[in-house]
Scaffold this motif. Sequence first.
Motif, short mmCIF file in Angstrom:
data_model
loop_
_atom_site.label_atom_id
_atom_site.label_comp_id
_atom_site.label_asym_id
_atom_site.label_seq_id
_atom_site.Cartn_x
_atom_site.Cartn_y
_atom_site.Cartn_z
N PRO A 73 78.82 66.64 -11.78
CA PRO A 73 79.15 67.77 -12.65
C PRO A 73 78.46 67.68 -14.02
O PRO A 73 78.24 68.70 -14.67
N GLU A 74 78.12 66.45 -14.43
CA GLU A 74 77.44 66.26 -15.72
C GLU A 74 76.14 67.05 -15.82
O GLU A 74 75.67 67.37 -16.92
N ALA A 80 70.71 69.84 -21.37
CA ALA A 80 69.51 69.47 -22.14
C ALA A 80 69.02 68.09 -21.69
O ALA A 80 67.81 67.87 -21.53
N LYS A 81 69.95 67.19 -21.50
CA LYS A 81 69.59 65.83 -21.06
C LYS A 81 68.99 65.85 -19.65
O LYS A 81 67.99 65.19 -19.37
N ASP A 124 70.45 57.59 -12.11
CA ASP A 124 71.45 56.73 -12.74
C ASP A 124 72.55 57.54 -13.42
O ASP A 124 73.72 57.18 -13.38
N ASP A 125 72.17 58.64 -14.06
CA ASP A 125 73.15 59.43 -14.81
C ASP A 125 73.71 60.62 -14.03
O ASP A 125 74.83 61.04 -14.29
N PHE A 126 72.92 61.16 -13.13
CA PHE A 126 73.27 62.47 -12.59
C PHE A 126 73.44 62.55 -11.07
O PHE A 126 73.74 63.62 -10.55
N ARG A 127 73.21 61.46 -10.36
CA ARG A 127 73.40 61.48 -8.90
C ARG A 127 74.56 60.58 -8.54
O ARG A 127 74.58 59.40 -8.92
N ALA A 128 75.49 61.12 -7.79
CA ALA A 128 76.66 60.36 -7.38
C ALA A 128 76.31 59.37 -6.28
O ALA A 128 75.33 59.56 -5.54
#
Length: 130
Positions: A73-74, A80-81, A124-128
């Motif tokens: 969801p992030e 923007a990130k 790392d930040d956006f894939r579960a």
Amino acid sequence: QFQKPEDAIKYRQSAFTVMANHFGRVAAMAQGRVPFDAKVAADNTAIVMTMSKLPYAGFGDGTDKGLPNRAKPEIWKEQAKFNDLASKMQAEVVKLDAAAKSGSLDALKAAVGATGGSCKACHDDFRAEK
Ligand code: ASC
């Protein structure tokens, strides 16, 4: 462009699948698992470059759910990130294609490493996890 969220999810997953397949062929050469052939490498990086532009159209509003998928969801909270990481990956892929066209295996190895790093940075930040 997409009739339903399911279509967008399928589209972006397909684009990533094709991109990863062709990047994998280049990475195999960089890692010495497959003999280096500069022409084959450049043919594949050209495909990676085209594919790298496609998935992001499939991340529109409301496409977080609809099919099983690993998009966190992030992505929609920190757009923007997310977009910055996408742009960085696309820029590395442009360099990867230039490295392949140069015919230098050393240049290709460095660019494969940097490109893989740019894939991982987003995962790392956006894939579960699976
Ligand atoms: C690949 C692939 C990725 C990246 C990543 C690099 O070949 O499919 O997602 O490299 O594993 O860390």
